[in-house]
Scaffold this motif. Structure first.
Motif, PDB file in Angstrom:
ATOM      1  N   LEU B 191     -47.331  40.563   5.767  1.00 40.52           N
ATOM      2  CA  LEU B 191     -47.430  40.861   7.206  1.00 40.52           C
ATOM      3  C   LEU B 191     -46.881  42.255   7.493  1.00 40.52           C
ATOM      4  CD1 LEU B 191     -46.303  37.386   8.611  1.00 40.52           C
ATOM      5  CD2 LEU B 191     -48.527  38.452   9.002  1.00 40.52           C
ATOM      6  N   LEU B 195     -48.768  45.609   9.133  1.00 42.40           N
ATOM      7  CA  LEU B 195     -48.230  46.408  10.246  1.00 42.40           C
ATOM      8  C   LEU B 195     -48.078  47.870   9.834  1.00 42.40           C
ATOM      9  CD1 LEU B 195     -47.338  45.617  13.123  1.00 42.40           C
ATOM     10  CD2 LEU B 195     -44.979  45.786  12.323  1.00 42.40           C
ATOM     11  N   HIS B 198     -51.317  49.607   9.717  1.00 43.15           N
ATOM     12  CA  HIS B 198     -51.799  49.801  11.089  1.00 43.15           C
ATOM     13  C   HIS B 198     -51.131  51.003  11.755  1.00 43.15           C
ATOM     14  CE1 HIS B 198     -53.357  48.792  15.007  1.00 43.15           C
ATOM     15  NE2 HIS B 198     -52.153  48.625  15.502  1.00 43.15           N
ATOM     16  N   ASP B 199     -49.813  51.169  11.542  1.00 44.02           N
ATOM     17  CA  ASP B 199     -49.127  52.257  12.252  1.00 44.02           C
ATOM     18  C   ASP B 199     -48.929  53.506  11.381  1.00 44.02           C
ATOM     19  OD1 ASP B 199     -46.723  51.851  10.804  1.00 44.02           O
ATOM     20  OD2 ASP B 199     -45.874  50.550  12.343  1.00 44.02           O
ATOM     21  N   SER B 218     -57.268  39.443  16.469  1.00 43.23           N
ATOM     22  CA  SER B 218     -58.224  40.557  16.409  1.00 43.23           C
ATOM     23  C   SER B 218     -57.568  41.899  16.085  1.00 43.23           C
ATOM     24  CB  SER B 218     -58.997  40.653  17.725  1.00 43.23           C
ATOM     25  OG  SER B 218     -58.103  40.772  18.806  1.00 43.23           O
ATOM     26  N   SER B 219     -56.234  41.993  16.197  1.00 37.05           N
ATOM     27  CA  SER B 219     -55.570  43.270  15.918  1.00 37.05           C
ATOM     28  C   SER B 219     -54.170  43.046  15.333  1.00 37.05           C
ATOM     29  CB  SER B 219     -55.458  44.076  17.216  1.00 37.05           C
ATOM     30  OG  SER B 219     -54.405  45.019  17.111  1.00 37.05           O
ATOM     31  N   ASP B 221     -51.543  44.447  16.112  1.00 34.29           N
ATOM     32  CA  ASP B 221     -50.564  44.385  17.205  1.00 34.29           C
ATOM     33  C   ASP B 221     -50.230  42.940  17.572  1.00 34.29           C
ATOM     34  OD1 ASP B 221     -50.376  47.131  17.598  1.00 34.29           O
ATOM     35  OD2 ASP B 221     -52.167  47.152  18.854  1.00 34.29           O
ATOM     36  N   GLU B 222     -51.249  42.075  17.459  1.00 38.21           N
ATOM     37  CA  GLU B 222     -51.047  40.683  17.864  1.00 38.21           C
ATOM     38  C   GLU B 222     -50.168  39.908  16.890  1.00 38.21           C
ATOM     39  OE1 GLU B 222     -55.515  40.502  19.817  1.00 38.21           O
ATOM     40  OE2 GLU B 222     -54.899  38.950  18.425  1.00 38.21           O
ATOM     41  N   ILE B 224     -47.228  40.624  15.933  1.00 38.85           N
ATOM     42  CA  ILE B 224     -45.832  40.599  16.373  1.00 38.85           C
ATOM     43  C   ILE B 224     -45.599  39.376  17.250  1.00 38.85           C
ATOM     44  CG2 ILE B 224     -44.040  41.862  17.610  1.00 38.85           C
ATOM     45  CD1 ILE B 224     -45.531  44.448  16.783  1.00 38.85           C
ATOM     46  N   GLY B 225     -46.471  39.208  18.247  1.00 38.07           N
ATOM     47  CA  GLY B 225     -46.367  38.025  19.102  1.00 38.07           C
ATOM     48  C   GLY B 225     -46.522  36.746  18.296  1.00 38.07           C
ATOM     49  N   THR B 227     -45.688  36.150  15.129  1.00 38.35           N
ATOM     50  CA  THR B 227     -44.481  35.791  14.360  1.00 38.35           C
ATOM     51  C   THR B 227     -43.375  35.297  15.284  1.00 38.35           C
ATOM     52  OG1 THR B 227     -43.502  38.009  14.385  1.00 38.35           O
ATOM     53  CG2 THR B 227     -44.941  37.496  12.550  1.00 38.35           C
TER      54      THR B 227
END
Lengths: 352, 352
Positions: B191, B195, B198-199, B218-219, B221-222, B224-225, B227
């Motif tokens: 995970l 991330l 992605h960044d 889908s992204s 970013d999602e 984080i929420g 986990t």
């Protein structure tokens, strides 16, 4: 009426008043939420000692990931209403609200929170919702959205925005996704090192005595129960001073953990700077790097933020560090002020 | 009366009976607790296909660190009483109990749980309390306490015991302390890699599509929420198959994560083997390494346990892998049987 100076609210009997309406700045971090109410005003970045603050209210956590949506919403509504009440104005007086909240990681989060605000305020109020890193940036740049911020407290995140409004972030994933270089990351590494020294997988380290003493435990075996006993990651992060102390007296393991933390934090900043081209074509443009959070406080012999700045400036000589003089909620309010002025003159706004 | 064969309880009408009393074996892992009731009997390690099991009962988690002391105790009392009831005997019939529970990390834990058992059983019943790794070892050695076990499921731990009764363990620290090489550790690394890709902090990886697809997101970013939404670490660990699949088709990041997991798990085993001198003076003595848990199941092209055994045998050629044919609760019961025989002939016991 009150004025804000170096974190305190000034005494009343000042010239500034709320006749032109007020703005609200909200900073919702991992552990608490602050709201300040300021009159709509024009300020000079030079005189940040004399910011007018009508009221300031603090409450619990408003990260919807941590406390759930209903509680997050309640906390926000409560701090906003209390701040207005203490400033002796009503919701009608509000011209702009800037909400900067940890847990806003995706446009969906932003839209959901904008919807909460739309139910609280009429359509003419300008509403701005960001991740709390934005308030931290604005607290260093006095409301200007430009440059890069690095927060390393319990968690860590880097966020930046370019002059033309492009945004980027790195890190900020929370405890499962590491947040390496954060207080939690540093302390979890230290606890792991103690366990490894104990079971023969790693070298002996002063961290063992230091951490066991700090926690009042007698054996590394007891650390396992201790970490399970309370899931709060702020509790883990509180061990950072023990790690810094061990590094200062030369413990190799502690030094290695802090050096890795510096590199991990620098990687977050560098990623943001590169993606936004903040350093310009020849890597020499100047840009601010706002430093926020307990891990980056410059009060130790083993100075994490100084080493970090050194690490960043080797690659980007134009990076200049800023330690904010005002709190993030004031940063959010100053940002709301700026955005209100921009959107009013342009005749547009983020709202609805 | 029933008999146990390859995980099933045999039909009644067999020769074995409970007239000589019964023994209880309890395995309390991170997610469930199993109790088996067997008659006191003498068995040959060769005929493990024909173990007599009078009853088998499963219930929820009994790790006091996870669910609290009161619930852990209730769960244990419940599985024990149900197993006795299904075997149609009372507590009076019990001769020995072996409780092997995750969360027993310290003599204090052992003593507290022994005290629970002492309130349930009379002074003549032999009581044995261990970490659940001991039941896993005994399930591979058919009740003999010798050698080393490595568990890698949601968490990971290595435990060993020498012929002369010296014990050692490594890892088993839970999610905060890493448990590197566990299902949780592997998935959390994956995970984090998504991330980072992605960044901009890390290279692109197939893990991104694979994990987002698995989770229906889908992204990145999602994530984080995601986990934050549920603190259960078994939920994170369930992503291991996605990591293995990516490694099998050549993804470099996934390969690196699995290779590091192999090294971390091997480090746990090596630490235990060295401290207990299981390999003898010239490092060539034979000893069992019992392999337990979902991460170590040998059903993939990218075979974690095969690589691990290779890694261990390069240093200790006498290490031989065992995959248990019976479940840990049966291992605990077989261990109780052996310890009862030993303590009865010696006239001593662990109890009170």
């Amino acid at each position: 009426m009150t004025k804000y100076k170096n974190g305190e609210i000034w005494s009343r009997n000042e010239e500034i008043n709320a006749n032109n309406g007020v703005i609200l700045g909200v900073d919702g971090g991992a552990t608490s939420t602050s709201c300040v109410c300021m009159p709509v005003f024009r300020f000079e970045t030079e005189n940040c000692d004399t910011l007018p603050v009508l009221s300031r209210v603090a409450s619990g956590c408003s990260n919807h990931n941590s406390v759930g949506e209903a509680e997050a919403r309640d906390v926000l509504e409560q701090v906003i209403d209390e701040a207005l009440s203490e400033a002796r104005v009503t919701r009608d007086a509000v011209r702009a609200v800037c909400l900067a909240i940890s847990g806003v990681n995706h446009p969906n989060d932003q839209e959901r929170i904008l919807n909460w605000l739309r139910k609280m305020f009429s359509g003419v109020v300008k509403l701005y919702v960001y991740n709390d890193a934005v308030a931290a940036l604005a607290s260093g740049t006095m409301g200007k959205l430009h440059g890069c911020v690095l927060i390393s407290g319990t968690g860590s995140i880097s966020y930046g925005i370019s002059e033309d409004g492009m945004e980027a972030r790195a890190g900020g994933g929370g405890p499962v996704l590491g947040d390496w270089g954060s207080g939690y990351g540093i302390a979890a590494q230290a606890l792991t090192a103690v366990l490894k020294a104990h079971d023969g997988r790693g070298p002996e380290t002063m961290l063992t005595d230091s951490i066991l003493h700090t926690l009042g435990l007698s054996s590394p075996d007891e650390l396992i129960g201790w970490t399970y006993a309370d899931p709060s990651w702020a509790r883990i992060a509180a061990l950072v001073p023990a790690v810094v102390s061990c590094a200062e007296v030369g413990d190799e393991t502690a030094n290695k953990i802090l050096l890795e933390a510096v590199e991990d934090l620098a990687a977050c900043v560098k990623s943001v700077v590169q993606r936004l081209h903040l350093c310009g074509e020849d890597k020499s443009d100047t840009f601010p790097v706002v430093l926020v959070g307990g891990v980056l406080e410059a009060n130790k012999k083993w100075d994490i933020s100084n080493r970090l700045i050194g690490c960043i400036r080797r690659e980007f000589p134009g990076a200049y560090p800023i330690r904010p003089k005002v709190e993030p909620a004031v940063g959010a309010a100053l940002l709301a002020c700026n955005l209100l002025a921009r959107d009013s003159s342009e005749g547009n706004g983020v709202h609805s």
